[in-house]
Design a protein around this motif. Structure first.
Motif, PDB file in Angstrom:
ATOM      1  N   HIS A 129       0.816  -1.208   0.000  1.00 27.69           N
ATOM      2  CA  HIS A 129       0.000   0.000   0.000  1.00 27.69           C
ATOM      3  C   HIS A 129       0.854   1.265   0.000  1.00 27.69           C
ATOM      4  O   HIS A 129       2.010   1.264   0.429  1.00 27.69           O
ATOM      5  N   HIS A 136      -6.818   5.630  -1.127  1.00 25.43           N
ATOM      6  CA  HIS A 136      -5.794   4.850  -0.416  1.00 25.43           C
ATOM      7  C   HIS A 136      -6.201   4.664   1.043  1.00 25.43           C
ATOM      8  O   HIS A 136      -6.075   3.579   1.609  1.00 25.43           O
ATOM      9  N   LEU A 140      -6.870   1.277   3.128  1.00 25.36           N
ATOM     10  CA  LEU A 140      -5.972   0.966   4.234  1.00 25.36           C
ATOM     11  C   LEU A 140      -6.721   0.849   5.551  1.00 25.36           C
ATOM     12  O   LEU A 140      -6.396  -0.002   6.384  1.00 25.36           O
TER      13      LEU A 140
END
Length: 422
Positions: A129, A136, A140
């Motif tokens: 990641h 994102h 995450l």
């Protein structure tokens, strides 16, 4: 009523671009304002992506700069999910990804930065990641929840601000965390080894493991999934997820292709701008993470990647585009929240620039202020769990005067009294 005879174009849908658009209207600009962003989301702020939103304390809606309806109400023309692929300075136009040409009278480049990539085997595995965009952070956050539930392992490459904030969030969910950092302390280049060690101790106290003086060399996996991360000291660390948090690079491709002057890459790169945030082209400006501005107070060219620079730089660029006299001399400022530690930092004191770190307060209780000094002049200050002192710290920096270090170190002496008076 919008006056179509003048058009200001803003490239970049982040905080700097959104605040620039807001300022243009607040300052009375009646021409067209066109804001182009390559993300489909409305402009948002990035600090929550590694802080409140990632930890689950803040909602998705809280990250946006304005309510979606605000843009239409302010007559801001939004082009979201639409990259700008070229700037034609001769024609004074930008070309969008769909081929459309948009003319401008003034242009602001607020293209931000992008995460640096790990150049090692295994980065194509699922479970590797980066953290820069809202998408994102959404992915995450779900991953950290699952790691905590399953006692999974997260390996973070990089012990900077993003790496440490994600480590704190991950431990909050119950995940196992290992941070791999080539320097001898976290935040080594940001605040030096003296205070970097404090952050190492804070994280160790919450169960984070560190591998200092090491770099990732390979991410191994099976069936496309991450299994482990290897480092150049010969160790192999169990990992279900790897986060690359090794810094960000300014998004300068548009500006470079257009022939604008660039700052020295050895000093952070970026688009070179003067104190009014004007580039080498008098009709093009730059602000936020991508801008390397000459700082009138510090006397050097500086590229700052933090929230406050976008918050204040966007409006400063907007005023400059309107022909107002602008000298952007804001003291660099950033903040972090990790576990029960809250911190604000003002100034600019990279390792090698200072000769003393002075502490005021109780470091053991993590309630203190640190000052970085050179010849008894305050270059920077960091208040840890001490609040409402930023104005005084910045005044000490601005003064450029030698201070009484005994008084500066004494919590019983008000900071305002330390400041030299004419």
């Amino acid at each position: 009523m919008v006056d179509a005879h003048r058009t200001f174009v803003i490239v970049g849908g982040g905080l700097a671009g959104a605040k620039a658009a807001e300022t243009l209207r607040a300052e009375g600009f009646t021409g067209r304002v066109i804001l182009v962003g390559d993300e489909r989301d409305h402009p948002y702020e990035r600090p929550p992506l590694s802080k409140g939103y990632l930890t689950g304390k803040e909602t998705r809606e809280s990250v946006f700069v304005h309510e979606p309806a605000w843009y239409a109400q302010a007559d801001i023309e939004l082009h979201l999910g639409q990259p700008v692929v070229a700037v034609d300075r001769d024609a004074k136009a930008v070309r969008l990804g769909d081929g459309a040409l948009v003319q401008y009278d003034k242009l602001l480049l607020a293209t931000g930065a992008e995460p640096r990539r790990l150049d090692i085997p295994g980065t194509g595995l699922a479970g590797v990641h980066h953290l820069r965009r809202l998408a994102h952070a959404e992915r995450l956050r779900g991953v950290l929840v699952a790691l905590g539930r399953d006692n999974g392992h997260l390996v973070i490459a990089g012990g900077g601000w993003i790496g440490l904030e994600v480590a704190a969030a991950a431990r909050g969910y119950g995940a196992e965390v290992t941070v791999v950092e080539p320097n001898p302390t976290p935040l080594h280049r940001a605040i030096g080894p003296e205070l970097g060690q404090l952050f190492a101790d804070v994280h160790r106290g919450h169960g984070v493991r560190f591998r200092f003086g090491a770099r990732l060399t390979e991410i191994t996996g099976q069936d496309g999934m991450v299994l482990a991360a290897r480092t150049d000291d010969g160790e192999e660390h169990p990992a279900h997820v790897v986060l690359a948090a090794i810094g960000a690079a300014p998004r300068t491709a548009l500006a470079e292709a257009a022939g604008l002057e660039m700052a020295d890459r050895a000093h952070g790169g970026g688009i070179a701008v003067d104190a009014s945030l004007r580039t080498s082209d008098p009709d093009i400006y730059a602000a936020g993470d991508v801008a390397a501005a000459h700082h009138p107070l510090l006397g050097l060219r500086l590229r700052v990647e933090h929230w406050a620079n976008a918050l204040n730089g966007g409006p400063a660029a907007a005023r400059s585009m309107l022909g107002q006299e602008v000298s952007y001399d804001r003291i660099p400022y950033f903040f972090t929240d990790q576990y029960d530690l809250g911190m604000e930092y003002s100034g600019w004191a990279p390792p090698g620039s200072y000769d003393q770190v002075l502490l005021r307060g109780d470091v053991g209780k993590r309630k203190f202020i640190a000052f970085w000094l050179k010849d008894r002049r305050v270059l920077a200050g960091m208040n840890v769990n001490v609040w409402d002192v930023t104005e005084h710290i910045q005044a000490l920096i601005r003064s450029g005067a030698s201070v009484d270090t005994d008084a500066l170190a004494d919590p019983a002496t008000p900071l305002g009294a330390v400041l030299p008076h004419p």
